[in-house]
Design an enzyme around this catalytic site. Structure first.
Site, PDB file in Angstrom:
ATOM      1  N   CYS A 182     -67.392  -8.068  -1.165  1.00  0.00           N
ATOM      2  CA  CYS A 182     -66.036  -8.348  -1.644  1.00  0.00           C
ATOM      3  C   CYS A 182     -65.993  -7.866  -3.089  1.00  0.00           C
ATOM      4  O   CYS A 182     -66.673  -8.419  -3.955  1.00  0.00           O
ATOM      5  CB  CYS A 182     -65.752  -9.845  -1.558  1.00  0.00           C
ATOM      6  N   CYS A 234     -64.903 -19.875  -0.191  1.00  0.00           N
ATOM      7  CA  CYS A 234     -65.612 -19.160  -1.251  1.00  0.00           C
ATOM      8  C   CYS A 234     -66.045 -20.140  -2.331  1.00  0.00           C
ATOM      9  O   CYS A 234     -65.254 -20.978  -2.763  1.00  0.00           O
ATOM     10  CB  CYS A 234     -64.714 -18.085  -1.861  1.00  0.00           C
ATOM     11  N   CYS A 254     -61.538 -14.208 -19.392  1.00  0.00           N
ATOM     12  CA  CYS A 254     -62.034 -15.394 -18.688  1.00  0.00           C
ATOM     13  C   CYS A 254     -62.087 -16.640 -19.564  1.00  0.00           C
ATOM     14  O   CYS A 254     -62.754 -16.661 -20.603  1.00  0.00           O
ATOM     15  CB  CYS A 254     -63.422 -15.101 -18.109  1.00  0.00           C
ATOM     16  N   CYS A 293     -70.075 -20.317 -19.560  1.00  0.00           N
ATOM     17  CA  CYS A 293     -70.710 -19.032 -19.254  1.00  0.00           C
ATOM     18  C   CYS A 293     -71.034 -18.280 -20.546  1.00  0.00           C
ATOM     19  O   CYS A 293     -70.204 -18.217 -21.458  1.00  0.00           O
ATOM     20  CB  CYS A 293     -69.788 -18.196 -18.373  1.00  0.00           C
ATOM     21  N   CYS A 339     -68.414 -17.301   1.497  1.00  0.00           N
ATOM     22  CA  CYS A 339     -68.490 -16.289   0.441  1.00  0.00           C
ATOM     23  C   CYS A 339     -68.947 -16.970  -0.844  1.00  0.00           C
ATOM     24  O   CYS A 339     -68.614 -18.133  -1.085  1.00  0.00           O
ATOM     25  CB  CYS A 339     -67.123 -15.630   0.241  1.00  0.00           C
ATOM     26  N   CYS A 343     -66.480 -11.875 -21.140  1.00  0.00           N
ATOM     27  CA  CYS A 343     -65.370 -11.259 -20.416  1.00  0.00           C
ATOM     28  C   CYS A 343     -64.062 -11.714 -21.073  1.00  0.00           C
ATOM     29  O   CYS A 343     -63.761 -12.912 -21.110  1.00  0.00           O
ATOM     30  CB  CYS A 343     -65.385 -11.665 -18.951  1.00  0.00           C
ATOM     31  N   ARG A 393     -56.951  -8.252  -0.664  1.00  0.00           N
ATOM     32  CA  ARG A 393     -56.665  -9.644  -1.003  1.00  0.00           C
ATOM     33  C   ARG A 393     -55.724  -9.743  -2.196  1.00  0.00           C
ATOM     34  O   ARG A 393     -56.038  -9.265  -3.284  1.00  0.00           O
ATOM     35  CB  ARG A 393     -57.971 -10.398  -1.281  1.00  0.00           C
TER      36      ARG A 393
END
Length: 323
Positions: free
Chosen positions: A193, A101, A64, A57, A133, A61, A265
């Site tokens: 979500c 998901c 991550c 990616c 999802c 972040c 969650r």
């Protein structure tokens, strides 16, 4: 008065801070009472999260391990074949999951062949009778509409943290980009979500600001994930302290009280929680977990499915059915 009329969208930061900081036993009791009014207290939705495209990616972040710029042990994986994803979905359903998901480590959705393949995956999982999802990064209203027409039920796009602290965690996009994607999801008729991560170095004020953004939306997110930072070696936050269980309990309880109809969650961080600690989270209003046969949550360790089913049995809880 119908209980739906009791849902508030005009919370103030001072009110939410007062809830978060009240004596723990009273807080949990209040949250548990709200939970029992709005949800079946013995049901927990079991959701499976599969990384359909891993690593590489371009974002930064700081939590991550999938960011290409960090040196982690995470193996980059191209978009999985549709048949492979559907096989995982069938297995998840057999194991008691009612929600499936799919996550792709993209900054944003692009209108290309990979997105066409995601559309096929959504159609296939929907045909299995599971809630579908996706979390694919930023997307436009038209892309959200395509997903909705394919059978997508929910789109995940976490705020991560407060607007004020956001730039300390991520510099490759803005907080408003998060809000714009959520708005596009809503316009397409999908459920939302969206939650956050604690343990990023933020203050309690930041945590409450993040919850306030969600709780003052015109329509609350149907799902609110509360994540404890998974400290991935090689990322800037690898040496952050472990999130204490009472911080998680307070966040879950505050989210439950502020957004009573939402699914709260219990997400990342469960691998470092004992069964007793997770029980406190359920008592405080959490009514969903992520489980899977791969014992991972995207690229970080997660309890195994058999352990989770045994835990639910021990606590007198049961997996929620889609119906």
């Amino acid at each position: 008065m119908e209980k739906e009329q009791l849902v508030r969208h005009d919370w103030t930061k001072e009110e939410l801070l007062a809830i978060y900081n009240q004596p723990l036993m009273g807080l949990v009791y209040r949250a548990a009472s709200v939970h029992r009014l709005w949800h079946h207290p013995e049901e927990v939705q079991v959701a499976t999260l599969l990384s359909v495209k891993t690593g590489g990616c371009p974002e930064d972040c700081s939590y991550c391990g999938q960011a290409a710029r960090y040196h982690t042990d995470i193996k980059v994986q191209a978009l999985l074949p549709t048949d492979t994803v559907l096989a995982h979905a069938r297995k998840a359903k057999e194991n008691g999951a009612s929600r499936f998901c799919m996550a792709a480590a993209w900054r944003e959705v692009r209108d290309n062949r990979d997105f066409d393949r995601i559309i096929d995956m959504v159609k296939g999982v929907n045909e299995l009778g599971l809630e579908v999802c996706c979390t694919l990064g930023m997307l436009t209203e038209n892309q959200a509409k395509r997903l909705q027409e394919a059978g997508l039920y929910a789109y995940n796009h976490n705020l991560d943290t407060s607007a004020d602290y956001y730039n300390e965690v991520i510099s490759t996009r803005k907080f408003d980009n998060r809000i714009n994607t959520i708005d596009n999801v809503r316009k397409a008729g999908l459920t939302v979500c969206s939650g956050g991560i604690i343990g990023l170095g933020e203050t309690v004020d930041d945590r409450i600001s993040m919850l306030l953004t969600l709780a003052t939306m015109e329509k609350h997110p149907e799902s609110v994930p509360i994540n404890a930072l998974a400290r991935v070696k090689g990322t800037p936050l690898e040496n952050n302290p472990k999130v204490e269980i009472w911080e998680m309990v307070r966040m879950i309880a505050t989210a439950r009280i502020a957004m009573p109809a939402s699914m709260v969650r219990l997400s990342s961080g469960r691998i470092e929680m004992s069964e007793v600690e997770q029980a406190w989270c359920f008592m405080a209003g959490a009514n969903s977990i992520f489980a899977g046969e791969l014992q991972t949550l995207l690229v970080t360790p997660n309890p195994g499915l058999n352990d989770d089913i045994q835990m639910l049995h021990t606590l007198g809880l049961r997996p929620m059915s889609k119906e």
